[in-house]
Design an enzyme around this catalytic site. Structure first.
Site, PDB file in Angstrom:
ATOM      1  N   ASN A   8       0.868  -1.176   0.000  1.00  0.00           N
ATOM      2  CA  ASN A   8       0.000   0.000   0.000  1.00  0.00           C
ATOM      3  C   ASN A   8       0.907   1.229   0.000  1.00  0.00           C
ATOM      4  O   ASN A   8       1.491   1.568   1.028  1.00  0.00           O
ATOM      5  CB  ASN A   8      -0.892  -0.037   1.247  1.00  0.00           C
ATOM      6  CG  ASN A   8      -1.795   1.188   1.356  1.00  0.00           C
ATOM      7  OD1 ASN A   8      -1.830   2.021   0.454  1.00  0.00           O
ATOM      8  ND2 ASN A   8      -2.520   1.286   2.468  1.00  0.00           N
ATOM      9  N   LYS A  10       0.063   4.183  -0.143  1.00  0.00           N
ATOM     10  CA  LYS A  10      -0.600   5.326   0.497  1.00  0.00           C
ATOM     11  C   LYS A  10      -0.372   6.579  -0.361  1.00  0.00           C
ATOM     12  O   LYS A  10      -0.406   6.479  -1.587  1.00  0.00           O
ATOM     13  CB  LYS A  10      -0.125   5.496   1.946  1.00  0.00           C
ATOM     14  CG  LYS A  10      -0.300   4.199   2.745  1.00  0.00           C
ATOM     15  CD  LYS A  10      -0.111   4.355   4.226  1.00  0.00           C
ATOM     16  CE  LYS A  10      -0.318   3.000   4.903  1.00  0.00           C
ATOM     17  NZ  LYS A  10      -0.219   3.059   6.368  1.00  0.00           N
ATOM     18  N   HIS A  91      -9.690   1.024   4.722  1.00  0.00           N
ATOM     19  CA  HIS A  91      -8.431   1.218   5.446  1.00  0.00           C
ATOM     20  C   HIS A  91      -8.671   2.142   6.643  1.00  0.00           C
ATOM     21  O   HIS A  91      -9.468   3.085   6.547  1.00  0.00           O
ATOM     22  CB  HIS A  91      -7.372   1.814   4.512  1.00  0.00           C
ATOM     23  CG  HIS A  91      -5.996   1.737   5.098  1.00  0.00           C
ATOM     24  ND1 HIS A  91      -5.559   2.640   6.038  1.00  0.00           N
ATOM     25  CD2 HIS A  91      -4.995   0.845   4.927  1.00  0.00           C
ATOM     26  CE1 HIS A  91      -4.334   2.303   6.409  1.00  0.00           C
ATOM     27  NE2 HIS A  91      -3.965   1.223   5.756  1.00  0.00           N
ATOM     28  N   GLU A  93      -7.049   4.521   7.754  1.00  0.00           N
ATOM     29  CA  GLU A  93      -6.812   5.947   7.474  1.00  0.00           C
ATOM     30  C   GLU A  93      -8.021   6.571   6.770  1.00  0.00           C
ATOM     31  O   GLU A  93      -8.319   7.752   6.974  1.00  0.00           O
ATOM     32  CB  GLU A  93      -5.517   6.109   6.652  1.00  0.00           C
ATOM     33  CG  GLU A  93      -4.299   5.841   7.529  1.00  0.00           C
ATOM     34  CD  GLU A  93      -3.108   5.227   6.827  1.00  0.00           C
ATOM     35  OE1 GLU A  93      -3.020   5.281   5.586  1.00  0.00           O
ATOM     36  OE2 GLU A  93      -2.235   4.666   7.535  1.00  0.00           O
ATOM     37  N   GLU A 159      -5.506  -4.997  10.365  1.00  0.00           N
ATOM     38  CA  GLU A 159      -4.462  -4.015  10.639  1.00  0.00           C
ATOM     39  C   GLU A 159      -4.791  -3.287  11.943  1.00  0.00           C
ATOM     40  O   GLU A 159      -5.595  -2.331  11.924  1.00  0.00           O
ATOM     41  CB  GLU A 159      -4.366  -2.998   9.500  1.00  0.00           C
ATOM     42  CG  GLU A 159      -4.040  -3.632   8.160  1.00  0.00           C
ATOM     43  CD  GLU A 159      -3.450  -2.631   7.180  1.00  0.00           C
ATOM     44  OE1 GLU A 159      -2.313  -2.847   6.761  1.00  0.00           O
ATOM     45  OE2 GLU A 159      -4.110  -1.622   6.871  1.00  0.00           O
ATOM     46  N   GLY A 165       2.357   2.150  11.004  1.00  0.00           N
ATOM     47  CA  GLY A 165       3.302   3.252  10.909  1.00  0.00           C
ATOM     48  C   GLY A 165       3.969   3.616  12.223  1.00  0.00           C
ATOM     49  O   GLY A 165       4.602   4.664  12.336  1.00  0.00           O
ATOM     50  N   SER A 201       3.322  -2.311  10.501  1.00  0.00           N
ATOM     51  CA  SER A 201       4.769  -2.361  10.731  1.00  0.00           C
ATOM     52  C   SER A 201       5.423  -3.675  10.291  1.00  0.00           C
ATOM     53  O   SER A 201       6.389  -4.128  10.896  1.00  0.00           O
ATOM     54  CB  SER A 201       5.084  -2.056  12.196  1.00  0.00           C
ATOM     55  OG  SER A 201       4.678  -0.730  12.517  1.00  0.00           O
ATOM     56  N   GLY A 222       2.852  -1.177   4.432  1.00  0.00           N
ATOM     57  CA  GLY A 222       2.884   0.255   4.139  1.00  0.00           C
ATOM     58  C   GLY A 222       4.315   0.738   3.950  1.00  0.00           C
ATOM     59  O   GLY A 222       4.913   0.589   2.886  1.00  0.00           O
TER      60      GLY A 222
END
Ligand code: 13P
Length: 238
Positions: A8, A10, A91, A93, A159, A165, A201, A222
């Site tokens: 991903n 992002k 997701h 986010e 996730e 992250g 991560s 990510g």
């Protein structure tokens, strides 16, 4: 079946990164089955053209309406016609910064499936929900998949928001426990057994151990996917 290795990007990388990224994967990955790279909408066509026959291309989102006056949005059909075969939906986010509810996620999944896309359906609890992960995940799964009758193009990605992250990876025991729980909900509520990816991560140093777990169907990466060499190392660790 080969485990899934999904990237991903992002809102990172650029058009100029595409040729070398794809070329690196082409040269360095012996097994390219189920390797998916999800990129921003604007780069989909360029990435898909470069990746054609090498790895799969995915989008990071799509809108649920088929067409119309939705300035700035991109339909599932447009994503598909740009050359993508996958789309990430729900997701954390998107949920956190763009107000996506389980109801919106469910509509987007339905739209993506009817456009012929495979869906990477993301779920995950926030740090403050960690004690109550069962309740949160159960609701995300049951509401997100409401009304779906054909599950053959759905992959779930777990996730935990606190692991995205942050450099904090869920422990192997956490992953085992939560994946077993997700599996049981999918079986009980929908009678299906879907691949369940882990994300949060993931990096070359921990991917082999995570992917060796029976209930882990692959990884969604990510930060460590942005450079092709690090993503390739993860893909090779399955
Ligand atoms: P990181 O691998 O950077 O933690 O991100 C995970 C993720 O959100 C993938 O969708």
């Amino acid at each position: 079946m080969d485990k899934y290795i999904a990237a991903n990007w992002k809102m990172n990388n650029d058009f100029s990164d595409i040729p070398s990224y794809v070329e690196y994967l082409d040269k360095n990955l012996e097994n390219k089955n189920n390797v998916v790279v999800c990129v921003p909408h604007v780069m989909l066509k360029t990435f898909a053209d470069a990746a054609n026959g090498i790895v799969e291309t995915g989008a990071e989102n799509c809108y649920f309406a088929e067409k119309g006056a939705y300035t700035g949005e991109t339909s599932a059909k447009m994503v598909k016609s740009a050359g993508a075969s996958y789309v990430i939906i729900g997701h954390s986010e998107r949920r956190q910064y763009f107000g996506e509810t389980n109801e919106i996620v469910s509509k987007k999944i339905a739209a993506a499936l009817s456009a012929g896309l495979k869906v990477i359906f993301c779920i995950g609890e926030k740090l403050e929900q960690k004690e109550n992960f069962k309740e949160v995940l159960n609701e995300q799964i049951v509401d997100g998949l409401a009304g779906i009758t054909d599950f053959s193009d759905i992959i779930v990605a777990y996730e935990p928001v606190w692991a995205i992250g942050t450099g904090v990876v869920a422990t192997i025991d956490d992953i085992k426990t939560v994946h077993a729980y997700i599996k049981s909900v999918l079986k009980e509520k929908f009678g299906v057994d879907l691949p369940i990816l882990y994300g949060g991560s993931v990096k070359p140093e921990n991917s082999a151990e995570i992917m060796a777990l029976e209930d882990v169907g692959g990884v969604l990466v990510g930060g460590a996917c942005l450079k092709a060499d690090s993503f390739a190392q993860i893909a090779k660790s399955r």
